[in-house]
Design a protein around this motif. Structure first.
Motif, PDB file in Angstrom:
ATOM      1  N   MET A   1       0.846  -1.195   0.000  1.00 34.59           N
ATOM      2  CA  MET A   1       0.000   0.000   0.000  1.00 34.59           C
ATOM      3  C   MET A   1       0.887   1.253   0.000  1.00 34.59           C
ATOM      4  N   HIS A   2       0.421   2.253  -0.738  1.00 29.97           N
ATOM      5  CA  HIS A   2       1.186   3.497  -0.812  1.00 29.97           C
ATOM      6  C   HIS A   2       1.134   4.230   0.528  1.00 29.97           C
ATOM      7  N   MET A   3       2.288   4.686   1.011  1.00 31.47           N
ATOM      8  CA  MET A   3       2.323   5.398   2.296  1.00 31.47           C
ATOM      9  C   MET A   3       3.031   6.747   2.127  1.00 31.47           C
ATOM     10  N   PRO A   4       2.261   7.822   2.096  1.00 26.20           N
ATOM     11  CA  PRO A   4       2.873   9.152   1.966  1.00 26.20           C
ATOM     12  C   PRO A   4       3.564   9.580   3.256  1.00 26.20           C
ATOM     13  N   SER A   5       4.583  10.439   3.132  1.00 18.88           N
ATOM     14  CA  SER A   5       5.217  10.963   4.345  1.00 18.88           C
ATOM     15  C   SER A   5       4.348  12.029   4.987  1.00 18.88           C
ATOM     16  N   LYS A   6       3.496  12.647   4.195  1.00 19.29           N
ATOM     17  CA  LYS A   6       2.470  13.530   4.781  1.00 19.29           C
ATOM     18  C   LYS A   6       1.275  13.627   3.842  1.00 19.29           C
ATOM     19  N   ILE A   7       0.155  13.992   4.430  1.00 19.29           N
ATOM     20  CA  ILE A   7      -1.099  14.120   3.693  1.00 19.29           C
ATOM     21  C   ILE A   7      -1.609  15.540   3.922  1.00 19.29           C
ATOM     22  N   VAL A   8      -1.592  16.328   2.859  1.00 17.28           N
ATOM     23  CA  VAL A   8      -2.059  17.709   2.937  1.00 17.28           C
ATOM     24  C   VAL A   8      -3.442  17.774   2.315  1.00 17.28           C
ATOM     25  N   CYS A   9      -4.393  18.293   3.086  1.00 21.09           N
ATOM     26  CA  CYS A   9      -5.778  18.336   2.635  1.00 21.09           C
ATOM     27  C   CYS A   9      -6.239  19.776   2.477  1.00 21.09           C
ATOM     28  N   VAL A  10      -7.241  19.934   1.616  1.00 21.57           N
ATOM     29  CA  VAL A  10      -7.794  21.249   1.337  1.00 21.57           C
ATOM     30  C   VAL A  10      -9.259  21.247   1.740  1.00 21.57           C
ATOM     31  N   GLY A  11      -9.646  22.181   2.585  1.00 16.92           N
ATOM     32  CA  GLY A  11     -11.034  22.308   3.034  1.00 16.92           C
ATOM     33  C   GLY A  11     -11.789  23.314   2.176  1.00 16.92           C
ATOM     34  N   ARG A  12     -13.073  23.057   1.986  1.00 19.93           N
ATOM     35  CA  ARG A  12     -13.973  24.033   1.342  1.00 19.93           C
ATOM     36  C   ARG A  12     -13.467  24.494  -0.015  1.00 19.93           C
ATOM     37  N   ASN A  13     -13.107  23.524  -0.860  1.00 18.37           N
ATOM     38  CA  ASN A  13     -12.592  23.871  -2.185  1.00 18.37           C
ATOM     39  C   ASN A  13     -13.672  23.769  -3.265  1.00 18.37           C
ATOM     40  N   TYR A  14     -14.895  23.388  -2.856  1.00 17.12           N
ATOM     41  CA  TYR A  14     -16.021  23.371  -3.791  1.00 17.12           C
ATOM     42  C   TYR A  14     -17.123  24.221  -3.166  1.00 17.12           C
TER      43      TYR A  14
ATOM     44  N   GLY B   1       4.858  26.569  -1.419  1.00 13.53           N
ATOM     45  CA  GLY B   1       5.387  27.811  -0.852  1.00 13.53           C
ATOM     46  C   GLY B   1       5.384  27.803   0.663  1.00 13.53           C
ATOM     47  N   ILE B   2       4.787  26.780   1.258  1.00  7.26           N
ATOM     48  CA  ILE B   2       4.697  26.665   2.714  1.00  7.26           C
ATOM     49  C   ILE B   2       5.586  25.529   3.218  1.00  7.26           C
ATOM     50  N   MET B   3       5.410  24.354   2.629  1.00  8.03           N
ATOM     51  CA  MET B   3       6.161  23.172   3.070  1.00  8.03           C
ATOM     52  C   MET B   3       6.657  22.410   1.847  1.00  8.03           C
ATOM     53  N   THR B   4       7.827  21.816   1.973  1.00  4.87           N
ATOM     54  CA  THR B   4       8.358  21.004   0.885  1.00  4.87           C
ATOM     55  C   THR B   4       7.497  19.767   0.709  1.00  4.87           C
ATOM     56  N   LEU B   5       7.044  19.557  -0.508  1.00  3.05           N
ATOM     57  CA  LEU B   5       6.312  18.325  -0.822  1.00  3.05           C
ATOM     58  C   LEU B   5       7.310  17.297  -1.311  1.00  3.05           C
ATOM     59  N   GLU B   6       7.280  16.118  -0.701  1.00  3.91           N
ATOM     60  CA  GLU B   6       8.228  15.051  -1.022  1.00  3.91           C
ATOM     61  C   GLU B   6       7.596  14.058  -1.991  1.00  3.91           C
ATOM     62  N   PRO B   7       8.425  13.343  -2.743  1.00 12.07           N
ATOM     63  CA  PRO B   7       7.864  12.299  -3.605  1.00 12.07           C
ATOM     64  C   PRO B   7       7.027  11.321  -2.785  1.00 12.07           C
ATOM     65  N   GLY B   8       5.843  11.022  -3.279  1.00 12.75           N
ATOM     66  CA  GLY B   8       4.941  10.119  -2.568  1.00 12.75           C
ATOM     67  C   GLY B   8       3.934  10.828  -1.686  1.00 12.75           C
ATOM     68  N   ASP B   9       4.164  12.098  -1.376  1.00 23.33           N
ATOM     69  CA  ASP B   9       3.184  12.820  -0.552  1.00 23.33           C
ATOM     70  C   ASP B   9       1.848  12.908  -1.273  1.00 23.33           C
ATOM     71  N   LEU B  10       0.797  12.988  -0.473  1.00 28.92           N
ATOM     72  CA  LEU B  10      -0.572  13.044  -0.993  1.00 28.92           C
ATOM     73  C   LEU B  10      -1.171  14.413  -0.719  1.00 28.92           C
ATOM     74  N   VAL B  11      -1.766  15.001  -1.744  1.00 27.32           N
ATOM     75  CA  VAL B  11      -2.576  16.204  -1.569  1.00 27.32           C
ATOM     76  C   VAL B  11      -4.017  15.825  -1.901  1.00 27.32           C
ATOM     77  N   ALA B  12      -4.896  15.942  -0.909  1.00 35.58           N
ATOM     78  CA  ALA B  12      -6.331  15.673  -1.095  1.00 35.58           C
ATOM     79  C   ALA B  12      -7.001  17.021  -1.340  1.00 35.58           C
ATOM     80  N   THR B  13      -7.676  17.147  -2.488  1.00 33.52           N
ATOM     81  CA  THR B  13      -8.004  18.470  -3.028  1.00 33.52           C
ATOM     82  C   THR B  13      -9.390  18.988  -2.670  1.00 33.52           C
TER      83      THR B  13
END
Ligand code: ZN
Length: 206
Positions: free
Chosen positions: A1-14, A160-172
């Protein structure tokens, strides 16, 4: 299973989802983190924690980084996308409302089901469709064209805030139609033609 080093999520994007919870779309992306420990794969169970009486699904378009990203413009950010993945940003809605921070509401074990990562040729980033069904009934349907902040903008903004690493997940962010999960439910999030994740819901162990 894919395991990101961090998961960055976005609230209220719709807009329609923001409105259904009585909120506006923010003027800048609203970010929060989920801990990697909440990731599960398809067919693992989402476990309802005893601390919450209102656990809800949020079907989302997930972006997996293929390269490190730091202070990137939008074109560079698009080039750093390594894959797309169906994500369920499971949320204890009652705790989200009572806690000032969302860490607890979003961070329980099993609260981040992720499908297999699609690593083929990227579709147009404004034409990705996400559909959520519960027990086979459609509850959410949205496309990336409806996002307040585009995928490219989000990646650039976060970098511009935090370095995104390979494998990191952004939930949009999730489209309208969020709702409650009950023990025994089967919830499925699908990015049309790209990735899907389906999970059963369980009550906490006695
Ligand atoms: Zn979400």
């Amino acid at each position: 299973m894919h395991m990101p080093s961090k998961i960055v999520c976005v609230g209220r994007n719709y807009l329609e989802h923001a409105k259904e919870l009585g909120n506006d779309v923010p003027s800048q992306p609203l970010l929060f983190l989920k801990p990697p420990s909440c990731v599960i794969g398809a067919w693992e169970a989402i476990v309802l924690p005893p601390q919450s009486q209102q656990v809800e699904y949020e079907g989302e378009i997930g972006v997996i980084l293929g390269e490190r990203l730091r202070h990137a413009d939008e074109a560079t950010a698009i080039g750093a996308i390594g894959g797309l993945v169906a994500v369920n940003d499971v949320t204890a809605r009652d705790l989200q409302k009572t806690d000032g921070q969302w860490t607890r509401a979003k961070g329980f074990d099993t609260f981040c089901p992720m499908g297999p990562v699609f690593r083929g040729a990227l579709p147009p980033l404004d034409a990705i469709e996400v559909v959520t069904t519960v027990n086979g009934v459609e509850r959410q349907r949205g496309t990336s064209a409806q996002m307040a902040f585009s995928i490219a903008f989000l990646l650039s903004y976060i970098s511009g805030i935090m370095t995104l690493e390979p494998g990191d997940l952004v939930a949009t962010g999730t489209p309208a139609g969020v709702g409650r999960l009950a023990p025994g439910d089967t919830v499925r999030v699908e990015l049309k033609g790209l990735s899907a994740v389906e999970n059963v819901v369980r009550a906490p162990a006695a």
